[in-house]
Motif scaffolding. Sequence first.
Motif, mmCIF file in Angstrom:
data_model
loop_
_atom_site.group_PDB
_atom_site.id
_atom_site.type_symbol
_atom_site.label_atom_id
_atom_site.label_comp_id
_atom_site.label_asym_id
_atom_site.label_seq_id
_atom_site.Cartn_x
_atom_site.Cartn_y
_atom_site.Cartn_z
ATOM 1 N N MET A 46 0.797 -1.222 0.000
ATOM 2 C CA MET A 46 0.000 0.000 0.000
ATOM 3 C C MET A 46 0.835 1.280 0.000
ATOM 4 S SD MET A 46 -3.002 1.156 -0.300
ATOM 5 C CE MET A 46 -3.932 -0.369 -0.058
ATOM 6 N N PRO A 47 1.880 1.425 0.861
ATOM 7 C CA PRO A 47 2.683 2.658 0.820
ATOM 8 C C PRO A 47 3.368 2.859 -0.532
ATOM 9 C CG PRO A 47 3.103 1.432 2.833
ATOM 10 C CD PRO A 47 2.308 0.531 1.959
ATOM 11 N N TRP A 48 3.842 1.758 -1.120
ATOM 12 C CA TRP A 48 4.489 1.857 -2.430
ATOM 13 C C TRP A 48 3.474 2.270 -3.501
ATOM 14 C CZ3 TRP A 48 9.586 1.843 -2.634
ATOM 15 C CH2 TRP A 48 10.314 1.184 -1.639
ATOM 16 N N MET A 49 2.258 1.731 -3.414
ATOM 17 C CA MET A 49 1.227 2.052 -4.393
ATOM 18 C C MET A 49 0.826 3.522 -4.299
ATOM 19 S SD MET A 49 -2.439 0.175 -5.075
ATOM 20 C CE MET A 49 -3.209 0.778 -3.557
ATOM 21 N N ILE A 50 0.637 4.006 -3.069
ATOM 22 C CA ILE A 50 0.273 5.418 -2.876
ATOM 23 C C ILE A 50 1.407 6.326 -3.356
ATOM 24 C CG2 ILE A 50 -0.250 7.188 -1.158
ATOM 25 C CD1 ILE A 50 -1.626 5.001 0.490
ATOM 26 N N GLY A 51 2.653 5.952 -3.002
ATOM 27 C CA GLY A 51 3.798 6.732 -3.469
ATOM 28 C C GLY A 51 3.896 6.738 -4.982
ATOM 29 N N GLY A 52 3.601 5.579 -5.595
ATOM 30 C CA GLY A 52 3.626 5.503 -7.058
ATOM 31 C C GLY A 52 2.567 6.372 -7.693
ATOM 32 N N PHE A 53 1.364 6.383 -7.087
ATOM 33 C CA PHE A 53 0.276 7.211 -7.609
ATOM 34 C C PHE A 53 0.644 8.693 -7.556
ATOM 35 C CE2 PHE A 53 -3.468 9.823 -6.677
ATOM 36 C CZ PHE A 53 -4.195 9.625 -7.832
ATOM 37 N N VAL A 54 1.126 9.130 -6.400
ATOM 38 C CA VAL A 54 1.494 10.542 -6.235
ATOM 39 C C VAL A 54 2.652 10.910 -7.166
ATOM 40 C CG1 VAL A 54 2.402 12.257 -4.615
ATOM 41 C CG2 VAL A 54 0.673 10.620 -3.850
ATOM 42 N N GLY A 55 3.661 10.044 -7.202
ATOM 43 C CA GLY A 55 4.813 10.317 -8.053
ATOM 44 C C GLY A 55 4.446 10.378 -9.524
ATOM 45 N N ALA A 56 3.631 9.421 -9.982
ATOM 46 C CA ALA A 56 3.217 9.398 -11.382
ATOM 47 C C ALA A 56 2.433 10.658 -11.736
ATOM 48 C CB ALA A 56 2.386 8.157 -11.659
ATOM 49 N N LEU A 57 1.551 11.086 -10.828
ATOM 50 C CA LEU A 57 0.760 12.294 -11.071
ATOM 51 C C LEU A 57 1.660 13.522 -11.168
ATOM 52 C CD1 LEU A 57 -2.057 13.575 -11.305
ATOM 53 C CD2 LEU A 57 -2.069 13.799 -8.814
ATOM 54 N N VAL A 58 2.598 13.647 -10.227
ATOM 55 C CA VAL A 58 3.490 14.810 -10.197
ATOM 56 C C VAL A 58 4.381 14.846 -11.439
ATOM 57 C CG1 VAL A 58 5.452 15.847 -9.002
ATOM 58 C CG2 VAL A 58 3.482 15.034 -7.696
ATOM 59 N N PHE A 59 4.989 13.719 -11.776
ATOM 60 C CA PHE A 59 5.932 13.693 -12.896
ATOM 61 C C PHE A 59 5.226 13.831 -14.240
ATOM 62 C CE2 PHE A 59 8.570 11.085 -9.795
ATOM 63 C CZ PHE A 59 9.374 12.160 -9.468
ATOM 64 N N SER A 60 3.983 13.324 -14.341
ATOM 65 C CA SER A 60 3.253 13.490 -15.600
ATOM 66 C C SER A 60 2.867 14.946 -15.816
ATOM 67 C CB SER A 60 2.000 12.603 -15.609
ATOM 68 O OG SER A 60 1.093 12.999 -14.589
ATOM 69 N N ILE A 61 2.425 15.614 -14.742
ATOM 70 C CA ILE A 61 2.080 17.039 -14.853
ATOM 71 C C ILE A 61 3.321 17.866 -15.160
ATOM 72 C CG2 ILE A 61 1.257 19.043 -13.557
ATOM 73 C CD1 ILE A 61 -0.629 17.175 -12.059
ATOM 74 N N ALA A 62 4.435 17.539 -14.491
ATOM 75 C CA ALA A 62 5.677 18.271 -14.731
ATOM 76 C C ALA A 62 6.134 18.121 -16.177
ATOM 77 C CB ALA A 62 6.769 17.761 -13.786
ATOM 78 N N THR A 63 6.004 16.903 -16.723
ATOM 79 C CA THR A 63 6.420 16.670 -18.107
ATOM 80 C C THR A 63 5.510 17.389 -19.088
ATOM 81 O OG1 THR A 63 7.206 14.481 -17.426
ATOM 82 C CG2 THR A 63 7.035 14.886 -19.780
ATOM 83 N N SER A 64 4.212 17.456 -18.757
ATOM 84 C CA SER A 64 3.273 18.141 -19.645
ATOM 85 C C SER A 64 3.559 19.636 -19.719
ATOM 86 C CB SER A 64 1.834 17.917 -19.154
ATOM 87 O OG SER A 64 1.488 16.556 -19.193
#
Length: 206
Positions: free
Chosen positions: A63-81
């Motif tokens: 669960m902690p890894w999944m939540i961290g992955g969700f937050v990280g993916a959201l942040v990095f996708s927005i940053a790349t956009s």
Amino acid sequence: MRSSNPVLSAASMDSFQGEFFSASQSMTIQGAATKALILLGLCFGTASMTFAMTHGGNSAAAMPWMIGGFVGALVFSIATSFKPNWAPVTAPLYALAEGLLLGAISGGYERMFNGIVPQAALATLGTMAAMLFAYKTGLIKATRGFVMGVGAATGGIALMYLAAMVLSMFGIRMSFLYQPTMLGIGISAVIVIVAALNLIIDFAAI
């Protein structure tokens, strides 16, 4: 040629020039495919870890890894956009974070429905290969009408799911979207086709 992928917009491509690449360098499908395979490898690496956790019944540890992955993916996708010239750094980080999220989710589904994840992965790879073949051979061409039609269909699907999400907050459930009825299966098939046709637009943009 406009793509629904914000990282493939004309403004995004122009932002690369002069920082990481010269204006004389071209973006090719082969080059994009090579980089996509590298990112896919990174995603698979982290996904295998959380997949093993949830598939083995240890969802609490994942669960902690999944939540961290969700937050990280959201942040990095927005940053790349918004900053496409950061992609050499943010894209690998996004792939690693997305792997954590997808691995945990996939492990849970595989535990409930044995064999569903390999089937989904093969279907996804097969769809991409088929669309690339269709584009390269000219069977499907990204004409102006094609782009407008696929864009309209994609927008309509997004609005449909947005409406479903809003209505669910008031206790109204659009069950036909999720139940394995003929209507539900038909809607899912249309969504899959529209998603696949979006790849043609991305290939043309590249």
